[in-house]
Design a protein around this motif. Structure first.
Motif, short mmCIF file in Angstrom:
data_model
loop_
_atom_site.label_atom_id
_atom_site.label_comp_id
_atom_site.label_asym_id
_atom_site.label_seq_id
_atom_site.Cartn_x
_atom_site.Cartn_y
_atom_site.Cartn_z
N ASP A 1 3.12 -12.05 -9.25
CA ASP A 1 1.78 -11.98 -8.66
C ASP A 1 1.15 -10.59 -8.73
O ASP A 1 0.15 -10.33 -8.07
N VAL A 2 1.71 -9.71 -9.55
CA VAL A 2 1.09 -8.39 -9.77
C VAL A 2 -0.33 -8.64 -10.30
O VAL A 2 -0.55 -9.47 -11.18
N VAL B 1 -1.76 -6.44 -5.46
CA VAL B 1 -0.41 -6.01 -5.82
C VAL B 1 -0.51 -5.20 -7.11
O VAL B 1 -0.85 -5.72 -8.17
N GLU B 2 -0.23 -3.91 -7.01
CA GLU B 2 -0.26 -3.04 -8.19
C GLU B 2 1.08 -3.02 -8.91
O GLU B 2 1.12 -2.89 -10.12
N TRP C 1 5.56 -4.28 -8.37
CA TRP C 1 6.66 -4.86 -7.58
C TRP C 1 7.92 -4.42 -8.30
O TRP C 1 8.31 -4.99 -9.31
N LEU D 1 6.90 -3.45 -3.00
CA LEU D 1 5.56 -3.80 -3.47
C LEU D 1 4.65 -2.62 -3.22
O LEU D 1 4.75 -1.96 -2.20
N THR D 2 3.75 -2.38 -4.15
CA THR D 2 2.69 -1.39 -3.95
C THR D 2 1.38 -2.16 -3.89
O THR D 2 1.05 -2.89 -4.83
N LEU D 3 0.68 -2.04 -2.76
CA LEU D 3 -0.57 -2.75 -2.54
C LEU D 3 -1.73 -1.76 -2.46
O LEU D 3 -1.63 -0.74 -1.78
N GLU E 1 3.02 0.94 0.51
CA GLU E 1 4.28 0.50 -0.09
C GLU E 1 5.01 -0.34 0.94
O GLU E 1 5.15 0.08 2.09
N GLU F 1 10.29 -5.30 0.38
CA GLU F 1 10.30 -6.77 0.35
C GLU F 1 11.04 -7.37 1.53
O GLU F 1 10.62 -8.39 2.07
N SER G 1 3.64 -14.27 3.39
CA SER G 1 2.71 -13.75 2.39
C SER G 1 2.00 -14.91 1.72
O SER G 1 2.49 -16.04 1.72
#
Length: 80
Positions: free
Chosen positions: A15-16, A38-39, A41, A46-48, A57, A60, A66
């Motif tokens: 889902d990036v 999501v930039e 994973w 995850l980086t959002l 950050e 998980e 989610s």
């Protein structure tokens, strides 16, 4: 943001690029929600990217729930 019923974790590394909402468990037992794109994973993190361009950050293992959410529509200017 509203998560109804039981908490379900529905996003993954595929889902990036998607805009998501995540509910994370805090150390004190509470929860907080983050909405962003999501930039990356990588290795369980995850980086959002939030709407204000800040980055969060998220480990998980702290995700309680989610889901993918729609991208925000463009703001209207003036009257239709």
């Amino acid at each position: 943001m509203h998560f109804s019923g039981r908490l379900v974790h529905r996003i993954g590394p595929d889902d990036v690029g998607e805009r998501v909402s995540v509910r994370i468990r805090l150390p004190d037992g509470g929860f907080t929600d983050i909405v962003g794109v999501v930039e990356s994973w990588d290795r369980g993190t995850l980086t959002l990217r939030r709407r204000d361009d800040s980055v969060a950050e998220v480990a998980e293992e702290t995700i309680a729930a989610s889901r993918i959410v729609p991208r925000t529509p463009p703001k209207r200017r003036g009257s239709p």
